[in-house]
Design a protein around this motif. Structure first.
Motif, PDB file in Angstrom:
ATOM      1  N   LYS A   1       0.833  -1.208   0.000  1.00  0.00           N
ATOM      2  CA  LYS A   1       0.000   0.000   0.000  1.00  0.00           C
ATOM      3  C   LYS A   1       0.871   1.263   0.000  1.00  0.00           C
ATOM      4  CE  LYS A   1      -4.056  -2.076   2.214  1.00  0.00           C
ATOM      5  NZ  LYS A   1      -4.913  -2.086   3.423  1.00  0.00           N
ATOM      6  N   VAL A   2       1.889   1.234   0.851  1.00  0.00           N
ATOM      7  CA  VAL A   2       2.800   2.396   0.901  1.00  0.00           C
ATOM      8  C   VAL A   2       3.551   2.523  -0.433  1.00  0.00           C
ATOM      9  CG1 VAL A   2       4.826   3.356   2.068  1.00  0.00           C
ATOM     10  CG2 VAL A   2       3.063   2.176   3.397  1.00  0.00           C
ATOM     11  N   PHE A   3       4.020   1.394  -0.927  1.00  0.00           N
ATOM     12  CA  PHE A   3       4.761   1.348  -2.183  1.00  0.00           C
ATOM     13  C   PHE A   3       3.892   1.856  -3.351  1.00  0.00           C
ATOM     14  CE2 PHE A   3       5.971  -1.424  -5.868  1.00  0.00           C
ATOM     15  CZ  PHE A   3       7.191  -0.835  -6.127  1.00  0.00           C
ATOM     16  N   ALA A   4       2.658   1.361  -3.432  1.00  0.00           N
ATOM     17  CA  ALA A   4       1.731   1.748  -4.492  1.00  0.00           C
ATOM     18  C   ALA A   4       1.355   3.219  -4.395  1.00  0.00           C
ATOM     19  CB  ALA A   4       0.475   0.887  -4.438  1.00  0.00           C
ATOM     20  N   PHE A   5       1.201   3.703  -3.149  1.00  0.00           N
ATOM     21  CA  PHE A   5       0.875   5.122  -2.961  1.00  0.00           C
ATOM     22  C   PHE A   5       1.988   6.013  -3.517  1.00  0.00           C
ATOM     23  CE2 PHE A   5       1.215   9.010  -0.412  1.00  0.00           C
ATOM     24  CZ  PHE A   5      -0.026   9.580  -0.678  1.00  0.00           C
ATOM     25  N   GLY A   6       3.230   5.592  -3.305  1.00  0.00           N
ATOM     26  CA  GLY A   6       4.371   6.353  -3.835  1.00  0.00           C
ATOM     27  C   GLY A   6       4.344   6.404  -5.354  1.00  0.00           C
ATOM     28  N   ILE A   7       4.051   5.269  -5.990  1.00  0.00           N
ATOM     29  CA  ILE A   7       3.967   5.219  -7.460  1.00  0.00           C
ATOM     30  C   ILE A   7       2.833   6.111  -7.966  1.00  0.00           C
ATOM     31  CG2 ILE A   7       3.556   3.725  -9.450  1.00  0.00           C
ATOM     32  CD1 ILE A   7       6.258   3.285  -8.134  1.00  0.00           C
ATOM     33  N   LEU A   8       1.666   6.007  -7.306  1.00  0.00           N
ATOM     34  CA  LEU A   8       0.522   6.840  -7.715  1.00  0.00           C
ATOM     35  C   LEU A   8       0.820   8.322  -7.533  1.00  0.00           C
ATOM     36  CD1 LEU A   8      -2.467   4.757  -6.283  1.00  0.00           C
ATOM     37  CD2 LEU A   8      -1.930   5.170  -8.699  1.00  0.00           C
ATOM     38  N   LEU A   9       1.542   8.634  -6.475  1.00  0.00           N
ATOM     39  CA  LEU A   9       1.914  10.039  -6.238  1.00  0.00           C
ATOM     40  C   LEU A   9       2.781  10.570  -7.366  1.00  0.00           C
ATOM     41  CD1 LEU A   9       1.900  12.483  -4.331  1.00  0.00           C
ATOM     42  CD2 LEU A   9       3.935  11.519  -3.216  1.00  0.00           C
ATOM     43  N   TYR A  10       3.788   9.775  -7.766  1.00  0.00           N
ATOM     44  CA  TYR A  10       4.639  10.186  -8.888  1.00  0.00           C
ATOM     45  C   TYR A  10       3.823  10.310 -10.180  1.00  0.00           C
ATOM     46  CZ  TYR A  10       8.948   9.587  -6.195  1.00  0.00           C
ATOM     47  OH  TYR A  10       9.960   9.719  -5.278  1.00  0.00           O
ATOM     48  N   ALA A  11       2.898   9.353 -10.402  1.00  0.00           N
ATOM     49  CA  ALA A  11       2.063   9.400 -11.610  1.00  0.00           C
ATOM     50  C   ALA A  11       1.193  10.653 -11.613  1.00  0.00           C
ATOM     51  CB  ALA A  11       1.197   8.150 -11.690  1.00  0.00           C
ATOM     52  N   GLY A  12       0.628  10.979 -10.454  1.00  0.00           N
ATOM     53  CA  GLY A  12      -0.200  12.180 -10.336  1.00  0.00           C
ATOM     54  C   GLY A  12       0.608  13.440 -10.586  1.00  0.00           C
ATOM     55  N   LEU A  13       1.841  13.475 -10.063  1.00  0.00           N
ATOM     56  CA  LEU A  13       2.708  14.642 -10.277  1.00  0.00           C
ATOM     57  C   LEU A  13       3.099  14.791 -11.752  1.00  0.00           C
ATOM     58  CD1 LEU A  13       5.030  14.415  -7.132  1.00  0.00           C
ATOM     59  CD2 LEU A  13       3.305  16.169  -7.613  1.00  0.00           C
TER      60      LEU A  13
END
Length: 598
Positions: free
Chosen positions: A67-79
């Motif tokens: 979950k933490v790992f996926a959140f980081g990826i989604l954050l980068y994708a959103g940015l």
């Protein structure tokens, strides 16, 4: 760039568009560079944490870690998505400043060229054909706009991107940067060479298109002649021949264009391969991460279009420089018809020629030889002569379409060169021998010479010119639209509308240059009766080869090869042996023959 310096005044005028455009280019480049770094962080995040994720296999902690790992990826994708949106917004601002600036300068430059055209003398238009004048104000100005808009925009993008990105790439890894950039000069040079070849082929197509358009225009304009002589098949065959030339030129261009994108994609692919190769060795050596390879591949693709556009923009600048040179040639041409004292006054109408000789500057033909005469205010003068005797030259000189080099012309005892041109010409009504009507309504054609057309004045002018009844007989009356060069009217109707256009101005000086050559005898008599009233109180010069028109005037001069050979009243010239009397008797005999045939 020497010729393009002329445009600096416009760049200064719209400096805020240029400054803001540059700022927006820099900001859009920032938002273009940041996503590559985010991709690096995202890939490194995956690579660095994948093994840790594998270690927690089968444990509850793995889900929490994911979950933490996926959140980081989604954050980068959103940015990354946010950066793309912001870049799109600022690219819009770039076009709303730099491209809009180019359109504004195009508007100003076209107006400047057209306004300058209006100031040039008649001799300028005799030296240059209409097609060339049109090309300089349309095609050449459009090419200059491509320099002011796309060329500047892409040039700024390339310069600012290189200044921001190259130092950053070298700071990460110099070796990888050299490998990544090595194919780009070859790419730019190749695009430049291919683009130049495309430009040459495009020029050939333009010439072929111009010939094709000219042929079609002539065919449509002369359709009556084509049909009358039954030459439709020959015309079609010639069109097919011209069209075939255009097709062959287009096919040659298509072959060159087919090299364009394969060349770009091949060199981009080479750059990507070199980046992956050099990046892999650096990763193995522990100097870089896998994220750096992906980042550099994005940078290479980021630089590809600006570098590719370098060849294109160079070509745009070359074309713009050549076009601006052509424009500058005309802008540097100054009129020699200038006012010496800018005198503005209401004239009485006295005209005096003192020993005037005139040679047309564009042809070298000597039209007048030591001409002298005086027309007092309110008087009328008829100038009779054969074709080429210099009759129309006198009207050109009175209107100051040309200036004399020998002798002097005076209006109200003041040299004509002292008058303000606009003031002088606004008090002259002129009916040219070659009638020209605009593609507009008859009402607007008659009212062309006055600022605020008055319906009553226009109707009265039409009656004076004996064309009122013809006009109201049309379904739309005075709102009838005249075709190109007055093609919807007969020759006599066009000439009478032209007379009405001159009369409606209520000029102090009225000049009729063979104004009744296209009308029949009956119409001529009607107009002549009206002219007696029109000429009353204003100085009138009647230029004609018809004695019937000349006898209205109080004075008559006969021109032969630019010289006055006879002068006097109608009665005086008939009372003695003269060429005027011979001409009068000949024309009277012709009229009698026409009447007898009727």
């Amino acid at each position: 760039m020497k010729e393009l310096r002329y445009l600096n005044k416009y760049l200064l005028k719209y400096k805020w568009h240029l400054i803001l455009g540059t700022i927006f280019v820099i900001i859009s480049n920032i938002f273009q560079i940041i996503p590559a770094q985010l991709v690096r962080y995202a890939i490194d995040l995956v690579v660095d944490n994948f093994r840790t994720y594998q270690v927690f296999k089968g444990l509850d902690l793995q889900n929490s870690f994911f979950k933490v790992f996926a959140f980081g990826i989604l954050l980068y994708a959103g940015l990354i998505l946010l950066m793309a949106l912001l870049r799109g917004v600022f690219l819009y601002f770039v076009r709303q400043t730099l491209i809009v600036m180019s359109r504004l300068i195009e508007f100003d430059l076209k107006n400047e060229v057209f306004e300058h055209y209006q100031t040039l003398p008649l001799s300028f238009y005799r030296r240059n054909n209409t097609g060339d004048l049109m090309n300089r104000i349309s095609e050449d100005v459009s090419r200059v706009r491509m320099y002011l808009g796309p060329a500047i925009m892409y040039g700024l993008t390339l310069i600012t991107l290189f200044m921001m990105l190259i130092p950053f790439m070298f700071a990460i890894n110099a070796k990888l940067t050299w490998y990544a950039l090595s194919p780009l000069p070859l790419l730019s040079l190749s695009i430049f060479l291919v683009n130049n070849k495309m430009e040459r082929r495009s020029e050939e197509i333009q010439k072929s298109q111009s010939k094709l358009s000219t042929f079609v225009q002539e065919a449509f304009s002369g359709i009556r002649v084509l049909k009358s002589f039954n030459r439709e098949h020959e015309s079609i065959a010639k069109f097919e021949q011209e069209s075939d030339r255009y097709k062959k030129q287009s096919m040659k261009l298509t072959k060159v264009q087919s090299l364009f994108f394969p060349l770009i994609m091949g060199l981009i692919g080479l750059s990507t391969i070199l980046t992956v190769y050099a990046g892999s060795t650096e990763v193995i050596n522990g100097n870089l991460t896998l994220g750096n390879i992906a980042e550099f591949i994005i940078y290479v693709n980021m630089l590809t279009w600006p570098v590719t556009s370098l060849g294109w923009t160079s070509s745009l600048v070359q074309r713009a420089e050549a076009s601006q040179k052509r424009i500058n040639e005309f802008l540097k041409t100054k009129t020699n018809i200038v006012s010496e004292k800018e005198l503005v006054r209401e004239i009485s109408g006295k005209i005096e020629f003192r020993n005037v000789s005139f040679i047309y500057p564009d042809t070298g033909i000597k039209a007048l030889r030591n001409i002298s005469f005086t027309v007092n205010p309110g008087e009328s003068l008829a100038i009779i002569g054969t074709t080429g005797s210099g009759k129309s030259t006198i009207s050109n000189l009175v209107s100051r379409l040309y200036d004399v080099r020998e002798g002097e012309i005076l209006i109200d005892d003041i040299p004509i060169t002292h008058y303000n041109l606009t003031s002088l010409r606004s008090q002259i009504g002129y009916v040219p021998q070659d009638v020209f009507l605009f593609s507009d309504t008859i009402f607007n054609n008659i009212g062309f010479g006055i600022k605020s057309p008055d319906e009553n004045k226009i109707f009265q002018a039409a009656k004076d010119a004996d064309v009122y009844e013809n006009i109201i007989a049309f379904p739309q009356g005075f709102n009838t639209r005249v075709g190109e060069r007055g093609i919807t009217l007969s020759g006599g109707q066009k000439q009478r509308v032209s007379i009405a256009r001159a009369v409606v101005r209520e000029p102090k000086i009225l000049m009729l240059d063979d104004a009744l050559s296209a009308v029949d005898t009956k119409t001529e008599n009607n107009i002549l009766n009206s002219l007696k009233r029109i000429m009353s109180g204003r100085t009138t010069i009647i230029i004609s080869h018809r004695v019937s028109s000349a006898k209205l005037a109080q004075k008559i001069v006969v021109l032969t090869d630019g010289k006055i050979t006879e002068a006097g009243t109608h009665e005086e010239l008939l009372s003695r042996e003269s060429s005027y009397r011979d001409l009068y008797e000949k024309q009277m005999l012709e009229k009698e023959e026409v009447r007898s045939q009727e």
